[in-house]
Design a protein around this motif. Structure first.
Motif, PDB file in Angstrom:
ATOM      1  N   ASP A   1     -61.744  59.695 -90.966  1.00  0.00           N
ATOM      2  CA  ASP A   1     -62.986  59.931 -91.034  1.00  0.00           C
ATOM      3  C   ASP A   1     -63.517  60.933 -92.188  1.00  0.00           C
ATOM      4  O   ASP A   1     -64.551  60.790 -92.591  1.00  0.00           O
ATOM      5  N   ASP A   2     -62.506  61.972 -92.402  1.00  0.00           N
ATOM      6  CA  ASP A   2     -62.863  62.846 -93.622  1.00  0.00           C
ATOM      7  C   ASP A   2     -62.980  62.202 -94.929  1.00  0.00           C
ATOM      8  O   ASP A   2     -63.604  62.726 -95.692  1.00  0.00           O
ATOM      9  N   ILE A   3     -62.084  60.966 -94.981  1.00  0.00           N
ATOM     10  CA  ILE A   3     -62.200  60.501 -96.224  1.00  0.00           C
ATOM     11  C   ILE A   3     -63.301  59.410 -96.574  1.00  0.00           C
ATOM     12  O   ILE A   3     -63.870  59.293 -97.619  1.00  0.00           O
ATOM     13  N   LEU A   4     -64.291  58.873 -95.447  1.00  0.00           N
ATOM     14  CA  LEU A   4     -65.281  58.103 -95.567  1.00  0.00           C
ATOM     15  C   LEU A   4     -66.559  59.129 -95.795  1.00  0.00           C
ATOM     16  O   LEU A   4     -67.333  59.464 -94.857  1.00  0.00           O
ATOM     17  N   GLN A   5     -66.963  59.142 -96.908  1.00  0.00           N
ATOM     18  CA  GLN A   5     -68.113  60.096 -97.343  1.00  0.00           C
ATOM     19  C   GLN A   5     -69.214  59.099 -97.781  1.00  0.00           C
ATOM     20  O   GLN A   5     -70.253  59.628 -97.773  1.00  0.00           O
TER      21      GLN A   5
ATOM     22  N   LEU B   1     -70.418  54.941 -99.438  1.00  0.00           N
ATOM     23  CA  LEU B   1     -70.270  53.655 -99.887  1.00  0.00           C
ATOM     24  C   LEU B   1     -69.076  53.481-100.530  1.00  0.00           C
ATOM     25  O   LEU B   1     -68.026  52.532-100.170  1.00  0.00           O
ATOM     26  N   GLU B   2     -68.813  54.099-101.943  1.00  0.00           N
ATOM     27  CA  GLU B   2     -67.726  53.727-102.470  1.00  0.00           C
ATOM     28  C   GLU B   2     -66.435  54.354-102.041  1.00  0.00           C
ATOM     29  O   GLU B   2     -65.348  53.934-102.044  1.00  0.00           O
ATOM     30  N   THR B   3     -66.405  55.350-101.357  1.00  0.00           N
ATOM     31  CA  THR B   3     -65.377  56.069-100.725  1.00  0.00           C
ATOM     32  C   THR B   3     -64.749  54.967 -99.573  1.00  0.00           C
ATOM     33  O   THR B   3     -63.644  54.947 -99.441  1.00  0.00           O
ATOM     34  N   CYS B   4     -65.671  54.610 -98.800  1.00  0.00           N
ATOM     35  CA  CYS B   4     -65.312  53.569 -97.821  1.00  0.00           C
ATOM     36  C   CYS B   4     -64.627  52.358 -98.209  1.00  0.00           C
ATOM     37  O   CYS B   4     -63.803  51.913 -97.637  1.00  0.00           O
ATOM     38  N   CYS B   5     -65.264  51.828 -99.464  1.00  0.00           N
ATOM     39  CA  CYS B   5     -64.683  50.566-100.082  1.00  0.00           C
ATOM     40  C   CYS B   5     -63.166  51.004-100.594  1.00  0.00           C
ATOM     41  O   CYS B   5     -62.343  50.121-100.292  1.00  0.00           O
ATOM     42  N   ALA B   6     -63.079  52.163-101.254  1.00  0.00           N
ATOM     43  CA  ALA B   6     -61.899  52.541-101.803  1.00  0.00           C
ATOM     44  C   ALA B   6     -60.963  52.830-100.691  1.00  0.00           C
ATOM     45  O   ALA B   6     -59.693  52.298-100.810  1.00  0.00           O
ATOM     46  N   ALA B   7     -61.128  53.386 -99.705  1.00  0.00           N
ATOM     47  CA  ALA B   7     -60.352  53.688 -98.552  1.00  0.00           C
ATOM     48  C   ALA B   7     -59.749  52.222 -97.785  1.00  0.00           C
ATOM     49  O   ALA B   7     -58.797  52.223 -97.323  1.00  0.00           O
ATOM     50  N   ALA B   8     -60.654  51.539 -97.627  1.00  0.00           N
ATOM     51  CA  ALA B   8     -60.570  50.160 -96.954  1.00  0.00           C
ATOM     52  C   ALA B   8     -59.435  49.574 -97.968  1.00  0.00           C
ATOM     53  O   ALA B   8     -58.259  49.288 -97.250  1.00  0.00           O
ATOM     54  N   ASN B   9     -59.705  49.526 -99.252  1.00  0.00           N
ATOM     55  CA  ASN B   9     -58.530  48.749-100.091  1.00  0.00           C
ATOM     56  C   ASN B   9     -57.102  49.854-100.168  1.00  0.00           C
ATOM     57  O   ASN B   9     -56.112  49.280-100.077  1.00  0.00           O
ATOM     58  N   ASP B  10     -57.342  51.294 -99.914  1.00  0.00           N
ATOM     59  CA  ASP B  10     -56.242  52.032 -99.986  1.00  0.00           C
ATOM     60  C   ASP B  10     -55.238  51.679 -98.696  1.00  0.00           C
ATOM     61  O   ASP B  10     -54.013  51.624 -98.638  1.00  0.00           O
TER      62      ASP B  10
ATOM     63  N   ALA C   1     -64.057  49.513 -93.929  1.00  0.00           N
ATOM     64  CA  ALA C   1     -65.037  48.509 -94.510  1.00  0.00           C
ATOM     65  C   ALA C   1     -66.045  48.155 -93.509  1.00  0.00           C
ATOM     66  O   ALA C   1     -67.301  47.904 -94.392  1.00  0.00           O
ATOM     67  N   GLN C   2     -66.184  48.296 -92.562  1.00  0.00           N
ATOM     68  CA  GLN C   2     -67.331  48.144 -91.451  1.00  0.00           C
ATOM     69  C   GLN C   2     -68.210  49.432 -91.598  1.00  0.00           C
ATOM     70  O   GLN C   2     -69.337  49.462 -91.326  1.00  0.00           O
ATOM     71  N   SER C   3     -67.652  50.527 -92.059  1.00  0.00           N
ATOM     72  CA  SER C   3     -68.485  51.852 -91.925  1.00  0.00           C
ATOM     73  C   SER C   3     -69.347  51.834 -93.195  1.00  0.00           C
ATOM     74  O   SER C   3     -70.151  52.878 -92.950  1.00  0.00           O
ATOM     75  N   VAL C   4     -69.295  51.001 -94.012  1.00  0.00           N
ATOM     76  CA  VAL C   4     -70.203  50.837 -95.005  1.00  0.00           C
ATOM     77  C   VAL C   4     -71.789  50.791 -94.538  1.00  0.00           C
ATOM     78  O   VAL C   4     -72.595  51.162 -95.228  1.00  0.00           O
TER      79      VAL C   4
END
Length: 938
Positions: free
Chosen positions: A612-616, A618-627, A675-678
């Motif tokens: 949850d600390d990574i999801l800051q 829209l872009e970090t959520c998308c990057a995290a989903a891919n990561d 991805a859904q956290s966006v």
């Protein structure tokens, strides 16, 4: 020669027919018959009953002649082959050629001797009864001819005497040549030293030397036996023999007076000479045995010759014991010489016991020499910081080399020795004893006092070495694996492997010592493994903390997909750790599985804590989903590679699969979560733009074309462009599913907030309920149409639309009922509303707010109606006590559940509702407790 006669079946024929055969038919019919009759008359001491004899002629010649011809042809053929090989250039030393010539000469002499011996027995027969019919005569002839010499015992004695006399003279000649023979053997022994034929020369000298020992042992035993026999002659002997023994006894009274001493004095010089030569031979043999390891690998033929030289003495001793076991009741070691009152005080030189002891000593010294060099190097490096670490690593490396040589000894060295030497057992016992002592010194005894001072790599090496040792020993000696406790401990003493006669390895003692070392080292393995796992846990936590806490580089591919360096950072360090463990542990190691599972479980724990600390945004959520997706793929590849390279048991594979599956499933779940956290960052600007105006007066009266709903849709379209660019297709679908649910919840939440802010209990929130409901229908249609346009590319979205937009239709219908714009029953739609909320108290609150917006005066009635329907509602949709609302499910994205959003809204609600005092506070308190317990860190 005797062996050849026996193997060819010629003994009976020789005794019956002699050797004149059919090709000497003239002698058989005349001279030989007369000679036989004369001989029979003289030996028998009486008249011959029949002077007429007939020769017995075999058709086609005797078998003796055929076998001699066959032997001659075979020898000629073999000599021809040897001659051809020599002419073809096959390398042969001078000693080998001389040995071949001597063998041919001896064979020719044996053939001549066979022909000479065969003439001692005359050929012929006699008929005792001439008047009988031919059938009876033929039967009698066949019966009498079975052994022709049976009726002539004195003739047999005479023939044997002649043969024995020849043997006696030959042995006397051999006896007289003992000094010169010993000198010759010494010369051969010393001249062959440091030559290519050194070991074969020793073998040849041993073969001749043991003949001297056989002669001396038999001479002593025979002479002393003769003395005993002269003192107590057997009464069963014929009178002529007894008289001969008495005559000899009268002439030998001086010999009996001195008993056995005269025999010992008579043989003393020769005994001293022969056994001193044996000592010299033993010194040379032990010198070769002392370097047997190198000799067996570099010169296997020489090693075989050396072992055969030792075995010559043992075979002679064993055969002598078998022949005279009735007389020899005791056995002793060494070569006792003269002076003994016991008969037969001479014994063959004991070579094997000395050779085995020397071999064991050489093996032990070889192992100690390896470690001695290591300790000397460590002493030179004592002042350096890593001196102790280097010493430990060197000790393990040396121990590994010694254990690896067990297979070398088994395959290359052991075939050079006789099986009863048990070379593999000797080497394994030495290796186990030496290596275990060295390792115990390094780790602080069997309790492992120094294990905490070792590095992780050294602990890995120690665990790997013990597993390698255990696997090697149990493969070479399967019975050791089943021995769980030994008879004794071998901390400060080496095992006694030569209990008994020292001529054979005591396999029971050897296996007991190996089992003790095996079990003791396995306990060391457990201690080292525990320490290693503790270190691995600490290292894993440390690098995971550093990786997740670092700032990761954000990358965007040519297609626009967003990623960061998180995946590479995690699996580069994790890969190094896994690779180090895999390279240093065996492919069957349980410690490998345990350490890998430990690392994977800590990676999973760290992912759960830091996601949850990574999801800051829209872009970090998308990057995290891919990561997270790539991390799941990396984990799966790493496990597949590990399983392909290792040879694990089914249980270990199942454990590894279970642990890795949990990690991979977590990465996949977190990728969907990201991805859904966006939706948080999509509806954040939407809420700021239209949240306050939605359901307001302007929305009702001015914005007749549903401008706010259009604004929402257009904003979603803008975000969708970015989402489709940043995420892959699968994650885009997951994001759209979440946005669809979030759109409905956002709309409902705005409506409930409108009710929260409306305080009048008499006047509704809208100026015109019908117009407000018309605006709501338009908003719902616009939002639904937008998502339904996406259904062709996302078929699963259609099911989400039906489920989520049903609640908007239900709320719209309830508001119509409250405004009395429809004749539908409120209870029917309250049931539909409850199916979505699955909580009676929430249903009461939501229904009350709906009526409060349209008809505030009927709010109490609707509360009472819902209360009266409680039993029916519970039956239709009972509360999901085991569901996600009552426990924290990290796969459920916050803000996508209507019951959760409503509960949080009512927890903070300040509006006074027309319900019984205290009821609302209790309900809210329960919801607040549940939501608090559902927090991630609770």
């Amino acid at each position: 020669l005797s062996t050849w006669l026996y193997d060819s079946g010629l003994v009976d024929e020789l005794m019956v027919y002699g050797a004149t055969g059919g090709r000497r038919s003239s002698m058989v019919g005349g001279t030989a018959a007369a000679g036989a009759g004369a001989a029979g008359g003289k030996v028998g001491g009486g008249a011959v009953t029949s002077t007429k004899t007939e020769g017995f002629i075999m058709d086609g010649g005797l078998k003796m002649d055929k076998e001699i011809d066959k032997l001659r042809n075979n020898v000629q053929r073999e000599l021809g082959i040897v001659n051809s090989r020599l002419n073809d250039g096959v390398a042969a030393s001078g000693a080998e050629v001389q040995e071949l010539v001597n063998a041919v000469t001896a064979t020719q002499g044996d053939l001549g001797r066979l022909r000479e011996l065969s003439t001692y027995i005359s050929n012929g027969c006699k008929n005792e009864e001439e008047g009988k019919d031919s059938a009876s005569s033929s039967h009698q002839l066949e019966k009498k001819n079975e052994f022709l010499l049976t009726p002539f015992p004195k003739l047999k004695l005479a023939i044997n005497a002649r043969r024995n006399i020849f043997r006696c003279f030959r042995e006397l000649e051999f006896f007289s040549q003992i000094p010169s023979t010993c000198d010759r053997l010494r010369e051969e022994l010393h001249s062959g030293e440091w030559t290519a034929d050194e070991w074969s020369t020793i073998r040849n000298v041993c073969i001749q030397h043991v003949e001297l020992e056989i002669l001396m042992v038999e001479a002593e035993a025979g002479m002393k036996a003769r003395i005993d026999y002269d003192e107590n002659p057997s009464s069963a002997q014929p009178s002529s023999k007894r008289s001969l023994h008495k005559s000899f006894s009268r002439r030998s009274t001086h010999m009996k007076a001195n008993d056995y001493e005269l025999v010992d004095e008579f043989l003393a010089t020769h005994v001293k000479n022969v056994w001193e030569l044996g000592d010299e031979i033993r010194i040379r043999i032990l010198a070769g045995i002392g370097s047997s390891f190198d000799l067996a690998l570099k010169n296997p033929a020489g090693m075989v010759a050396l072992v055969e030289a030792v075995e010559v003495y043992e075979r002679a001793a064993e055969q002598y014991k078998e022949l005279y076991q009735d007389e020899e009741k005791q056995s002793s070691k060494g070569k006792g010489r003269g002076g003994s009152e016991k008969r037969g005080s001479l014994y063959f030189t004991d070579m094997r016991a000395a050779a085995l002891a020397q071999l064991f000593q050489d093996f032990e010294l070889r192992g100690l020499e390896v470690f001695r060099d290591i300790h000397m190097q460590a002493a030179d490096m004592a002042e350096e910081d890593d001196g102790l670490n280097s010493q430990f690593t060197s000790v393990l490396r040396a121990a590994t080399e010694l254990v690896a040589e067990i297979e070398l000894v088994k395959n290359q060295m052991s075939p050079c020795f006789a099986p009863h030497w048990a070379v593999e057992t000797l080497w394994s016992s030495c290796v186990a004893h030496v290596c275990s002592n060295q390792i115990l010194q390094q780790i602080g005894g069997a309790e492992g006092q120094n294990l905490p001072t070792l590095t992780v790599t050294q602990l890995l090496d120690l665990v790997a070495w013990v597993e390698f040792f255990r696997e090697t020993i149990e493969e070479a000696f399967p019975t050791v694996a089943s021995i769980n406790s030994s008879k004794k401990e071998y901390f400060n003493q080496r095992p006694d492997l030569f209990a008994g006669n020292n001529k054979e390895v005591d396999m029971e003692s050897a296996q007991d010592s190996l089992a003790w070392v095996n079990n003791m080292l396995w306990e060391v393995h457990r201690l080292a493994q525990d320490e290693f796992l503790i270190r691995t846990r600490g290292q894993t936590d440390e690098w995971l903390h550093n990786v997740y806490g670092a700032e990761h580089t954000r990358n965007q591919s040519s297609e626009g997909k967003l990623t960061t360096s998180l995946c590479e950072d995690v699996f580069s360090l994790g890969g190094v750790q896994l690779r180090t463990i895999r390279e240093r542990l065996s492919r069957k190691s349980d410690a490998l599985v345990m350490s890998v599972c430990l690392i994977l479980s800590h990676m999973r724990s760290k992912q759960m804590l830091t996601r949850d600390d990574i999801l800051q945004d829209l872009e970090t959520c998308c990057a995290a989903a891919n990561d997270f997706t790539r991390m799941g793929e990396k984990a799966e590849e790493a496990i597949d590679e590990l399983l392909a390279e290792c040879e694990l048991t089914e249980e270990s594979i199942a454990t590894l699969h279970a642990t890795s599956s949990d990690l991979i499933a977590l990465y996949s779940s977190d990728a969907v979560y990201a991805a859904q956290s966006v939706h948080f960052y999509v509806f954040e600007p939407i809420d700021e733009a239209i949240g306050a105006d939605l359901f307001g007066q302007e929305w009702e009266e001015t914005l007749t074309h549903n401008e706010l709903a259009l604004t929402l849709v257009r904003t979603l379209e803008d975000f969708m462009t970015d989402i489709e660019q940043f995420l892959d297709d699968f994650m885009v679908k997951k994001s759209v599913d979440a946005i669809a649910s979030a759109s409905v919840i956002f709309y409902v939440r705005c409506l409930l907030l409108k009710a929260e802010n409306h305080s009048s209990v008499k006047v509704g929130c809208f100026n015109d309920n019908a117009k407000a409901l018309e605006r709501m229908s338009g908003d719902i249609k616009i939002m639904r149409d937008y998502f339904e346009e996406l259904v062709p590319n996302m078929p699963a979205l259609g099911r989400i639309i039906e489920q989520e937009f049903e609640i908007l239709e239900t709320i719209h219908e309830c508001m119509s009922i409250a405004a009395e714009l429809t004749d539908s029953e409120a209870s029917d739609f309250i049931i539909v509303l409850h199916k979505k909320l699955r909580d009676v108290s929430l249903t009461q609150h939501v229904a009350g707010d709906i009526w409060h917006l349209v008809a505030p005066t009927k709010e109490r009635q609707i509360w009472e109606l819902v209360k009266s329907m409680e039993a029916e509602l519970l039956q239709v949709a009972p509360p999901d006590e085991g569901g996600d609302r009552h426990r924290y499910d990290r796969s459920v994205v916050p803000g996508l559940r209507l019951d959760e959003v409503a509960a949080k809204l009512y927890i903070d609600s300040k509006r006074k509702r027309p319900i019984k005092a205290g009821a609302l506070e209790i309900i809210v308190s329960n919801w607040k407790m549940n939501l608090t317990n559902d927090e991630p860190n609770a």
